[in-house]
Enzyme design. Structure first.
Site, PDB file in Angstrom:
ATOM      1  N   HIS A 266     -13.864 -22.221  55.028  1.00 50.80           N
ATOM      2  CA  HIS A 266     -15.040 -21.990  55.884  1.00 50.80           C
ATOM      3  C   HIS A 266     -15.688 -23.314  56.254  1.00 50.80           C
ATOM      4  O   HIS A 266     -15.843 -24.213  55.430  1.00 50.80           O
ATOM      5  CB  HIS A 266     -16.017 -21.002  55.246  1.00 50.80           C
ATOM      6  CG  HIS A 266     -16.896 -21.535  54.155  1.00 50.80           C
ATOM      7  ND1 HIS A 266     -18.100 -22.147  54.405  1.00 50.80           N
ATOM      8  CD2 HIS A 266     -16.769 -21.493  52.808  1.00 50.80           C
ATOM      9  CE1 HIS A 266     -18.686 -22.474  53.262  1.00 50.80           C
ATOM     10  NE2 HIS A 266     -17.895 -22.088  52.274  1.00 50.80           N
ATOM     11  N   ASP A 278     -19.651 -27.954  49.942  1.00 50.64           N
ATOM     12  CA  ASP A 278     -19.548 -26.526  50.282  1.00 50.64           C
ATOM     13  C   ASP A 278     -19.840 -26.311  51.761  1.00 50.64           C
ATOM     14  O   ASP A 278     -20.988 -26.105  52.135  1.00 50.64           O
ATOM     15  CB  ASP A 278     -20.526 -25.729  49.423  1.00 50.64           C
ATOM     16  CG  ASP A 278     -20.441 -24.233  49.655  1.00 50.64           C
ATOM     17  OD1 ASP A 278     -19.446 -23.759  50.232  1.00 50.64           O
ATOM     18  OD2 ASP A 278     -21.393 -23.535  49.256  1.00 50.64           O
ATOM     19  N   GLU A 311     -19.330 -17.712  56.744  1.00 50.87           N
ATOM     20  CA  GLU A 311     -18.980 -17.351  55.369  1.00 50.87           C
ATOM     21  C   GLU A 311     -20.226 -17.255  54.513  1.00 50.87           C
ATOM     22  O   GLU A 311     -20.341 -16.380  53.650  1.00 50.87           O
ATOM     23  CB  GLU A 311     -18.022 -18.400  54.788  1.00 50.87           C
ATOM     24  CG  GLU A 311     -17.437 -18.052  53.419  1.00 50.87           C
ATOM     25  CD  GLU A 311     -18.268 -18.528  52.236  1.00 50.87           C
ATOM     26  OE1 GLU A 311     -17.892 -18.218  51.091  1.00 50.87           O
ATOM     27  OE2 GLU A 311     -19.301 -19.206  52.449  1.00 50.87           O
ATOM     28  N   GLU A 312     -21.173 -18.160  54.770  1.00 50.56           N
ATOM     29  CA  GLU A 312     -22.359 -18.253  53.918  1.00 50.56           C
ATOM     30  C   GLU A 312     -23.326 -17.078  54.087  1.00 50.56           C
ATOM     31  O   GLU A 312     -24.276 -16.957  53.325  1.00 50.56           O
ATOM     32  CB  GLU A 312     -23.096 -19.567  54.193  1.00 50.56           C
ATOM     33  CG  GLU A 312     -22.318 -20.818  53.812  1.00 50.56           C
ATOM     34  CD  GLU A 312     -22.167 -21.008  52.311  1.00 50.56           C
ATOM     35  OE1 GLU A 312     -22.545 -20.091  51.551  1.00 50.56           O
ATOM     36  OE2 GLU A 312     -21.677 -22.075  51.901  1.00 50.56           O
ATOM     37  N   ASP A 340     -12.144 -23.467  49.118  1.00 49.77           N
ATOM     38  CA  ASP A 340     -13.602 -23.417  49.194  1.00 49.77           C
ATOM     39  C   ASP A 340     -14.191 -24.232  48.050  1.00 49.77           C
ATOM     40  O   ASP A 340     -14.086 -23.842  46.888  1.00 49.77           O
ATOM     41  CB  ASP A 340     -14.056 -21.953  49.097  1.00 49.77           C
ATOM     42  CG  ASP A 340     -15.533 -21.774  49.445  1.00 49.77           C
ATOM     43  OD1 ASP A 340     -16.232 -22.787  49.614  1.00 49.77           O
ATOM     44  OD2 ASP A 340     -15.970 -20.622  49.539  1.00 49.77           O
ATOM     45  N   HIS A 440     -25.812 -25.291  47.585  1.00 51.47           N
ATOM     46  CA  HIS A 440     -26.728 -24.664  48.544  1.00 51.47           C
ATOM     47  C   HIS A 440     -28.069 -25.394  48.636  1.00 51.47           C
ATOM     48  O   HIS A 440     -29.115 -24.786  48.838  1.00 51.47           O
ATOM     49  CB  HIS A 440     -26.965 -23.186  48.182  1.00 51.47           C
ATOM     50  CG  HIS A 440     -25.819 -22.311  48.551  1.00 51.47           C
ATOM     51  ND1 HIS A 440     -25.859 -20.939  48.466  1.00 51.47           N
ATOM     52  CD2 HIS A 440     -24.567 -22.605  49.011  1.00 51.47           C
ATOM     53  CE1 HIS A 440     -24.702 -20.419  48.860  1.00 51.47           C
ATOM     54  NE2 HIS A 440     -23.896 -21.435  49.188  1.00 51.47           N
TER      55      HIS A 440
END
Length: 515
Positions: A266, A278, A311-312, A340, A440
């Site tokens: 992603h 990420d 994706e998130e 990922d 994140h």
């Protein structure tokens, strides 16, 4: 634990990986494991420096666009354009798959307690509180030696209805905890970490299963709140609106089109930061592999690369892609490889547990997933990197492929989970600390990358992808072209011999036989 996970002699303990330097993998043919020439050559071409250059590009594109590359934003669109330009230059057939999705952006994160404000992070896909938040007494879930605190409604104290649940992390997913808290009557949930550092989580992949506003706080803050109790105010709000985004898909011009090797990562980040680990790391490793392979390699099976979007916010891009395919088109995909987070700063070297030999969480993947797992373990172990299994938790883009019977596998270096002492002894790094403390968050930038892990895992991507481009026989029984040609020739020879024998055999007149 399967034999594919057994460590090789001399690879028991690795030094802690430096985050700003490269450790080269085998540079000579003798040091690269035996395998197809295409795979051996591709490993030498895919370098950590080459992959890192793509990360630099993604960081700059995020910096130009508000600090992130989230789906539905200019940061993602420009990242996708960068990927497309590289693929076109490398000679691929490149296409976009547009789709709509629900965009989410954090608007408010606040927790006010009797002793003052406490930092809190809204979990991905969380519902929102009203403006100004929710004020209510805390309902503290006791630990008392419970290995699965807050995972069932019965874990919550009587009288939880109308209160804000406070529960420790561990034992089940954040989605399960908020669901159990909601079933017990809680109006919001606060999950505190069970290790040092902030807690930034996601509530699964299906927004319809999210019931109450949920946020994460540190262990210290959670333990203090659990001891004091009282009335708190929590405000967790995010913007949610329909937006457009797209996946980028590229396929080689060579190889069988009905036995495709597919590999994906992603490309989107969360709105909170640039997402360089990420999942810039997986996207960059995949991109460099595609570039060095080229659009017209000498392969038996076509290779299809994908850079997923959204994706998130619930695995939207990959899910829509698989669901858009007819059953026959799904049959054309021999297997799917997923990458990922392959360079977490406190990295673990995890391979998706295709055979469920760890007996943890989800069951095995579709037939062929165990063979994919063994391929990744085999390469990394042979090149001096011990590995461990990682459960198919459903938190990444392999989910819809597995759901439709397509074998899958891939690599992962850890997210907000905590590295154990055994893992620190095995790989280096810090025990009791998250694999990625910037998961994140805004600090998921170029300084949040273990470049040794990036280099090693990128080589594994190259090796396994190219190996399956030559043959998927161990996964689905489809032999390589040379073996198919040999089998056809043998069958033709046998048929010719049989015909010759029938022609040479004596015949009898019917009257002679009956007389």
């Amino acid at each position: 634990m399967s034999t594919s996970k057994t460590l090789r002699a001399g690879a028991a303990i690795l030094a802690a990986a430096g985050t700003m330097s490269f450790t080269a993998l085998p540079a000579t043919a003798a040091e690269v494991p035996d395998g197809p020439a295409l795979a051996r050559n591709l490993v030498k071409k895919v370098t950590g420096e080459g992959v890192n250059r793509h990360l630099i590009a993604l960081q700059r594109l995020a910096d130009r666009n508000g600090g992130n590359r989230a789906a539905g934003t200019a940061g993602h669109a420009q990242s996708a354009q960068y990927v497309e330009s590289k693929l076109i230059a490398a000679g691929y057939d490149v296409s976009r798959q547009p789709f709509s999705f629900t965009f989410s952006e954090t608007l408010a994160e606040a927790l006010t307690t009797p002793s003052g404000p406490v930092p809190i992070s809204i979990m991905t896909l969380s519902t929102s509180t009203p403006v100004g938040g929710i004020t209510a007494p805390l309902s503290v879930v006791p630990l008392a030696g419970d290995a699965t605190p807050g995972c069932e409604a019965a874990d919550y104290p009587a009288g939880t209805a109308g209160k804000i649940a406070l529960v420790s992390r561990g034992g089940c997913t954040f989605a399960d905890k908020q669901s159990a808290a909601a079933d017990a009557g809680a109006v919001a949930a606060i999950v505190y970490n069970n290790a040092d550092g902030p807690l930034n989580g996601t509530l699964g992949s299906d927004p319809a299963l999210v019931k109450i506003p949920t946020g994460g706080i540190t262990r210290a803050a959670g333990e203090a709140l659990a001891a004091s109790g009282g009335v708190v105010t929590v405000e967790l709000r995010s913007l949610r609106e329909e937006r457009q985004s797209f996946n980028v898909v590229a396929q080689t011009k060579t190889g069988k089109k009905n036995n495709v090797v597919m590999a994906g990562a992603h490309l989107d980040s969360v709105t909170e930061g640039p997402g360089i680990n990420d999942n810039g790391s997986g996207s960059a490793g995949l991109l460099e592999t595609a570039i060095q392979l080229g659009g017209s390699p000498k392969v038996n099976n076509a290779i299809r690369f994908a850079w997923w979007s959204a994706e998130e916010v619930g695995l939207v891009g990959s899910t829509k892609y698989v669901q858009s395919l007819t059953f026959e088109q799904q049959l054309d995909i021999a297997l799917y490889l997923n990458f990922d987070m392959i360079a977490s700063p406190n990295a673990g070297y995890f391979v998706y547990d295709g055979d469920d030999s760890d007996a943890t969480g989800a069951g095995p993947g579709p037939y062929g997933s165990a063979q994919i797992e063994a391929a990744f373990h085999g390469f990394l172990n042979a090149t001096g990197t011990p590995t461990r299994g990682s459960d198919f938790t459903g938190r990444s883009d392999y989910g819809e492929f597995i759901a439709n019977g397509i074998p899958a596998g891939g690599l992962f270096t850890g997210a907000e989970g905590v590295k154990t002492q055994e893992q620190a002894d095995l790989w280096g790094g810090q025990a009791g600390v998250a694999y990625d403390r910037c998961y994140h968050q805004r600090c998921d930038n170029l300084g949040n990358v273990d470049r040794t892990a990036l280099d090693r895992n990128s080589d594994a991507i190259a090796w396994v992808t190219a190996s399956y481009a030559i043959s998927t026989e161990d996964v689905n029984g489809v032999p390589p072209r040379a073996a198919r040609a040999k089998a056809v020739k043998a069958a033709q020879t046998k048929s010719a011999q049989s015909k010759s024998a029938r022609t040479a055999a004596p015949t009898h007149d019917d009257h002679e036989v009956l007389s």
